[in-house]
Every structure is written in C-alpha cells, then in structure tokens.
Design a protein around this motif. Sequence first.
Motif: not given
Length: 449
Positions: A150-171
């Motif tokens: 779910m997190l990867d799909d959300w991030l894939a829609q915007d690879t420059r999202a400000v949440q990139l690091g933190h959501l990858n940490w959650h993953a």
Amino acid sequence: MSDTVLKQQLVTAHRDAQAAGEREASLVYGVFLHTHRQYRLTADHLVAHFDRWPADEVATLMLDAFSAGGDAAYRAHGEALVERQAALAGPDSWVWTSCLAAVRAEQGRVRETHRLAEHALSRNPRSGVAVHALAHAEHEFGAGPASTRMLDDWLAQDTRAVQLGHLNWHAALQSIACGDFADARRRADTALRHEDVGMRAATNWRLMLVGQEPARRSDLNHVRELLAAPGGMAEVFHTFNLALALAVEAATEDLEQLAGRAAADPRPDYHDVLAPVVRALAHITAGRPRAAADTLATLGEKSERIGGVRAEREIIQDTLARALIDAGNPARAAALLHHRTTTRHHHTYENLLLTPHRRPGRTTTPQVSPSREGPVIDIDGDNVISKEEFLRVQRDVWQISAPEALKSFTKLDTDGDGTIFRHEFIRAVREYFLSHDPHAPGSVFFGRP
C-alpha cells in the motif's frame, strides 16, 4: 532552508499576508512561531485562530505543535480541538478527517483510525496525513506485506513526495515485523537521507535487538556534532533519537555522558524520562541487561513523555523486553509483549525479541568486521567469544601460550561473565590500536608486547 533564508522568507510572507488580510497574517504569525520551535505559543495562537476562523484547513499544518511541546495537557487539548474542528468541517473535509485519523491513531483507536484514513483517502487519494495515519493503524494490526505494498503504491505516484523517507521507514517497520530484514535494510539505505539520523537509528536498533545486521549507519562523529550543536538538546524526542544512534555504535561512554547531561537538565522530561532511558541504553551497550531492565521498568507510562508517536516510542518497550530476556526473566518479557503477539498478524520481530541468547549488535552468523558484524574469532557463530574460542585462536594464530592467553581473556572480559561480547571485542580492538594506556584491557588483545 538556512536560518538566513528562513528569516527572509518569513519577512516576505508577513508583508504579503498583511496586504491579503487578517487571516493570512494570523497564519504567517503561527508559522513564525512554529519554525522557531515555540510550540506552546504556536498552540495557544492556534486556539485563538480557530476561534476566529473555525475549521481553517491551512492552519492544520501546524497542529503538531500541541504534541511537540512535550506537555500532556497540551496534547490532550490539541486532540479535543481537532475533534471539535473536524465536527464543524464535516465528513466531506478530507483535511480534517485526515487530522482526526491521526489523533485516533495516537489514542490507540486503531479500527476507527483505519476507517477515517480510508475515508479521507477516498476523498483525496494524495492525503499525506491520511496515508500516514493508515500506516500507523496497519502497524498496530501487523499488516506486513499488505501494508508495504500500500505504501509503495502511494509513493510510486509521486517519487518526490515529502513523505518518501518517513513512509519508507513505516514500510521498513512492517518488513521487520514479518522478518524481512533485508527489505528493511534496503529501505533504510535507499530512502533515508544523511540527515535522517533518527529514523536510521530507530531502524538499526530494532534490527540489532533481534541479532540482525543493521543497515548503513550514521557517522558517530556526526551524531556527536548534532548533540553538541545549539539545538542538540532542544527537543527531548530529537535527543532520544540521537541517543539511539549512539547505542547503535555501542558508544557507551557517550551515552553515559548524555545521561548525565539529561539528569542535570531542569526540564522534567529530560531528567525524569530521557536520563533513565539513555542510561538504560548505556547499560545495554555495556552488557548490563539487568541494570537496563531495572532502569526502564521504573518508567511505566512516563515513557510517553519522550515524545514522538506510539510507533516511535514502542522501541523503549522493545529494549526493555530484550533486556529482560538477557537478564533471564522471560516471563516478564512475554507479559510485556503479550498484547502485540496476540493481536498483530505478523509478529516475527516480537518472537525474536523473546528469543534468549541474542543481544543488540550481534548478527546471527560469524562475520569479519568488528565495527559492523560479529568477530571472526567467534568460531561457532553464536555471536559471543567463549574462553575456548579465544584460547584456540591465540594459540593457533598468534602462538600465545595458554596461561598468557587466559590472562588476556580475563582482562578483556570486562563484565566477568565468562564470554567476550561485541562491545567488549570492539573496545579491545580500538584500545589495542588507538589507546596510549598500557593498562587498558585492549592492550593485551594480541598478547603482551
């Protein structure tokens, strides 16, 4: 943004806001307070702002001021404010529904968090606050691979999202939960930036608590510089994360010094909570699990005052469980993690925390570098050097007699438990090559000169 640029931008924003109207001027003033870490003043200002402009969605960007101030009363006041404003805005406001989901996540109301976050995402699939709240809910569920997808799909829609690091940490947390440690390391190494010291340390400390090799580490000197900087101890949660980075490096002396600074700090959260937590980390890295367990066990619910959110503070409970296991108290450790092992779908991590004979900083297979892996002297790969292993290597490799090697072993075994653990091994190697003290334990690592 540097302080100089920030000041210039705030001056420009203030000028433009005054021309635009009172609401805009109020928002800019709130931003000014928030960026200068005046969190309680920011919170007080937001209360007045919402009284004049109810359910103002732009002002939600500063709502974390209520929790960042480190005051339980402010946190509760902020949660009540979000509940009121969300009711005023109604369910069609994805912004306020997202904020309410975040509040419910911190309150531990997991199913409600999940429902609210999904509703907000149905209104706006790009709501970063909603997907973050959903990540917290799925952490409590132990959703594992379903959450990482779910997190990867959300991030894939915007690879420059400000949440990139933190959501990858959650993953990465989800990957750790289900035992996919390689994926957790991959995410830490590819998604976290050099300045993401806290998330990197939190990932690595979790990996090391269950005997796994960590991801790429933060530079120890960089951590020391951050602590020595003017803002190094400005926020209790920031300082706690730097302490975790020190623990990852088995920097016991640094941790003891930091615990002393925190104990002498007049702020209650520092001397009542941070100091014992850091002191417990020092006990762990020095091979004193019983002392660490005794120190952490006295905190109880006070550990919430360390700051951060539930998933971030959980690492204190993890450390206590590990210390209890290493101190020979598995029943207390199992009781401590009972809720997690019985309610989370994936809990391989918790199972490993409750597995005896593993300690932070030791991998499950013999390795070659004492700074990152287990020492090559560890012949049987159990991540400790026994007396027999030490004597054998001293005899076969360095041609040192058994009596002399036994004297060296006794000196290197600083805690006297009959084995040499990773922190003792690292210290001995460093002392042998770097120390000018002829009486340092490491001076006899390869025998007497």
